[in-house]
Design a protein around this motif. Structure first.
Motif, short mmCIF file in Angstrom:
data_model
loop_
_atom_site.label_atom_id
_atom_site.label_comp_id
_atom_site.label_asym_id
_atom_site.label_seq_id
_atom_site.Cartn_x
_atom_site.Cartn_y
_atom_site.Cartn_z
N LEU A 137 5.38 11.15 -3.56
CA LEU A 137 5.36 9.69 -3.65
C LEU A 137 4.48 9.25 -4.82
CD1 LEU A 137 6.74 7.59 -1.89
CD2 LEU A 137 4.69 7.49 -0.48
N ARG A 138 3.32 9.88 -4.94
CA ARG A 138 2.39 9.53 -6.03
C ARG A 138 2.96 9.91 -7.39
NH1 ARG A 138 -2.21 7.37 -4.84
NH2 ARG A 138 -2.80 7.32 -2.66
N ARG A 139 3.68 11.01 -7.46
CA ARG A 139 4.30 11.38 -8.74
C ARG A 139 5.35 10.35 -9.13
NH1 ARG A 139 5.23 17.48 -7.30
NH2 ARG A 139 6.99 17.33 -8.68
N ALA A 140 6.10 9.86 -8.15
CA ALA A 140 7.11 8.82 -8.42
C ALA A 140 6.41 7.53 -8.88
CB ALA A 140 7.95 8.57 -7.17
N LEU A 141 5.30 7.18 -8.22
CA LEU A 141 4.56 5.98 -8.61
C LEU A 141 3.96 6.13 -10.01
CD1 LEU A 141 2.86 5.16 -5.20
CD2 LEU A 141 4.68 3.84 -6.33
N ASP A 142 3.49 7.34 -10.35
CA ASP A 142 2.97 7.59 -11.71
C ASP A 142 4.06 7.34 -12.75
OD1 ASP A 142 0.47 8.21 -10.74
OD2 ASP A 142 0.75 10.39 -10.86
N ILE A 143 5.29 7.75 -12.43
CA ILE A 143 6.42 7.52 -13.35
C ILE A 143 6.61 6.02 -13.55
CG2 ILE A 143 8.93 7.70 -13.59
CD1 ILE A 143 8.64 10.50 -12.16
N LEU A 144 6.59 5.26 -12.44
CA LEU A 144 6.76 3.80 -12.53
C LEU A 144 5.61 3.18 -13.32
CD1 LEU A 144 8.02 2.87 -8.94
CD2 LEU A 144 9.34 2.91 -11.07
N THR B 280 0.84 -1.20 0.00
CA THR B 280 0.00 0.00 0.00
C THR B 280 0.88 1.25 0.00
OG1 THR B 280 -0.07 0.16 2.41
CG2 THR B 280 -1.81 -1.17 1.35
N VAL B 281 0.25 2.37 -0.35
CA VAL B 281 0.95 3.65 -0.29
C VAL B 281 1.44 3.89 1.14
CG1 VAL B 281 0.65 6.16 -0.48
CG2 VAL B 281 -0.26 4.65 -2.26
N TYR B 282 0.60 3.52 2.13
CA TYR B 282 0.99 3.69 3.53
C TYR B 282 2.27 2.90 3.84
CZ TYR B 282 1.16 3.51 8.56
OH TYR B 282 1.60 3.59 9.87
N GLU B 283 2.34 1.66 3.36
CA GLU B 283 3.53 0.85 3.62
C GLU B 283 4.77 1.48 3.00
OE1 GLU B 283 2.51 -3.79 3.77
OE2 GLU B 283 1.55 -2.76 2.08
N LEU B 284 4.62 2.07 1.81
CA LEU B 284 5.74 2.74 1.15
C LEU B 284 6.19 3.96 1.93
CD1 LEU B 284 5.37 3.11 -2.70
CD2 LEU B 284 7.12 1.91 -1.41
N HIS B 285 5.24 4.65 2.50
CA HIS B 285 5.51 5.90 3.21
C HIS B 285 6.01 5.64 4.63
CE1 HIS B 285 4.27 9.38 5.66
NE2 HIS B 285 4.50 10.08 4.57
N GLY C 210 -7.77 2.10 -3.09
CA GLY C 210 -8.20 1.50 -1.83
C GLY C 210 -9.34 2.33 -1.26
N GLU C 211 -9.76 2.01 -0.03
CA GLU C 211 -10.85 2.79 0.57
C GLU C 211 -10.41 4.22 0.88
OE1 GLU C 211 -13.32 1.20 3.63
OE2 GLU C 211 -13.27 -0.80 2.74
N THR C 212 -9.15 4.37 1.29
CA THR C 212 -8.58 5.70 1.52
C THR C 212 -7.32 5.80 0.67
OG1 THR C 212 -7.12 5.05 3.32
CG2 THR C 212 -9.38 5.67 3.93
N SER C 213 -6.82 7.02 0.49
CA SER C 213 -5.64 7.17 -0.38
C SER C 213 -4.44 6.39 0.17
CB SER C 213 -5.30 8.64 -0.59
OG SER C 213 -4.87 9.22 0.62
N SER C 214 -4.29 6.32 1.50
CA SER C 214 -3.13 5.58 2.04
C SER C 214 -3.30 4.07 1.89
CB SER C 214 -2.85 5.97 3.49
OG SER C 214 -3.91 5.60 4.32
N GLU C 215 -4.54 3.63 1.59
CA GLU C 215 -4.80 2.20 1.36
C GLU C 215 -4.71 1.84 -0.12
OE1 GLU C 215 -8.51 1.14 3.19
OE2 GLU C 215 -7.83 1.82 5.16
N ASP C 216 -4.46 2.83 -0.98
CA ASP C 216 -4.28 2.53 -2.40
C ASP C 216 -3.19 1.47 -2.53
OD1 ASP C 216 -6.21 4.38 -2.98
OD2 ASP C 216 -4.87 5.78 -4.02
N GLY C 217 -3.38 0.54 -3.43
CA GLY C 217 -2.41 -0.53 -3.61
C GLY C 217 -1.50 -0.30 -4.79
N ILE C 218 -0.30 -0.86 -4.68
CA ILE C 218 0.65 -0.79 -5.78
C ILE C 218 1.11 -2.21 -6.07
CG2 ILE C 218 2.87 0.13 -6.59
CD1 ILE C 218 1.93 1.77 -3.59
N LYS C 219 0.91 -2.65 -7.30
CA LYS C 219 1.42 -3.95 -7.70
C LYS C 219 2.62 -3.70 -8.59
CE LYS C 219 0.30 -8.30 -9.92
NZ LYS C 219 0.08 -9.40 -9.00
N PHE C 220 3.74 -4.29 -8.22
CA PHE C 220 4.99 -4.09 -8.97
C PHE C 220 5.17 -5.21 -9.98
CE2 PHE C 220 5.74 -1.78 -5.02
CZ PHE C 220 6.23 -0.57 -5.50
N PHE C 221 5.70 -4.86 -11.17
CA PHE C 221 5.98 -5.85 -12.21
C PHE C 221 7.47 -5.89 -12.51
CE2 PHE C 221 1.92 -3.70 -13.40
CZ PHE C 221 1.07 -4.70 -13.00
#
Length: 175
Positions: free
Chosen positions: A146-153, A123-128, A164-175
């Motif tokens: 952080l979100r701008r960096a994730l948008d680049i990825l 999650t974004v929270y875990e990254l932060h 996710g339900e809140t922005s900090s619960e948004d998930g990121i799946k890495f490939f």
């Protein structure tokens, strides 16, 4: 600011007067960029409040940067990509980008690879603020950055972001 070791050049009186010779001024501006970035990064401060920043004045040598020169230094700092005005119309608050979004994106992906998150989700929270990010360049980073960096990825096809339900619960799946 007992937690910050000021560099030697900070005690050099001419440092507080913008130098007229271009070559000298360029070196001076590079030193100001380095000082602002190192100070805010090491103290984990995300915003520079112009009228409240202790860097502009060195009491020990009785020198300070004029208000006009302070703005010149900050304009240069923003041009370097490490700062952004939060209030561009009045220029009283500057967001400090500890790392540029591209650098952060690379750091995040390196972390994901090193910690087995490729093919996995966090999650974004875990990254932060997660336990796994202690000491990483993005730990405690501004969420917008952080979100701008994730948008680049995401644009590079290295991750996918889902709501996710809140922005900090948004998930990121890495490939």
């Amino acid at each position: 600011d007992k937690d910050f070791d000021f560099p030697e050049f900070y005690s050099f009186p001419p440092f507080f007067t913008i130098q007229p010779v271009l070559e000298t001024r360029e070196k001076q501006m590079a030193l100001w960029r380095e000082l602002i970035l190192n100070y805010h990064t090491s103290l984990r401060v995300k915003t520079l409040v112009v009228h409240d920043c202790p860097l502009w004045k060195n009491e020990k040598i009785g020198r300070s940067l004029s208000q006009k020169d302070t703005l010149l230094v900050l304009e240069d700092f923003c041009k370097s990509g490490h700062g952004e005005w939060e209030d561009p119309e009045v220029k009283t608050r500057c967001r400090i980008l500890w790392r540029k979004p591209e650098q952060l994106a690379s750091d995040i992906y390196d972390w994901a690879e090193a910690n087995g998150f490729i093919g996995g989700v966090c999650t974004v929270y875990e990254l932060h603020s997660g336990e796994d990010v202690n000491g990483m360049s993005f730990q405690g980073a501004d969420e917008d950055l952080l979100r701008r960096a994730l948008d680049i990825l995401e644009q590079q096809g290295k991750c996918s972001i889902f709501q996710g339900e809140t922005s900090s619960e948004d998930g990121i799946k890495f490939f």
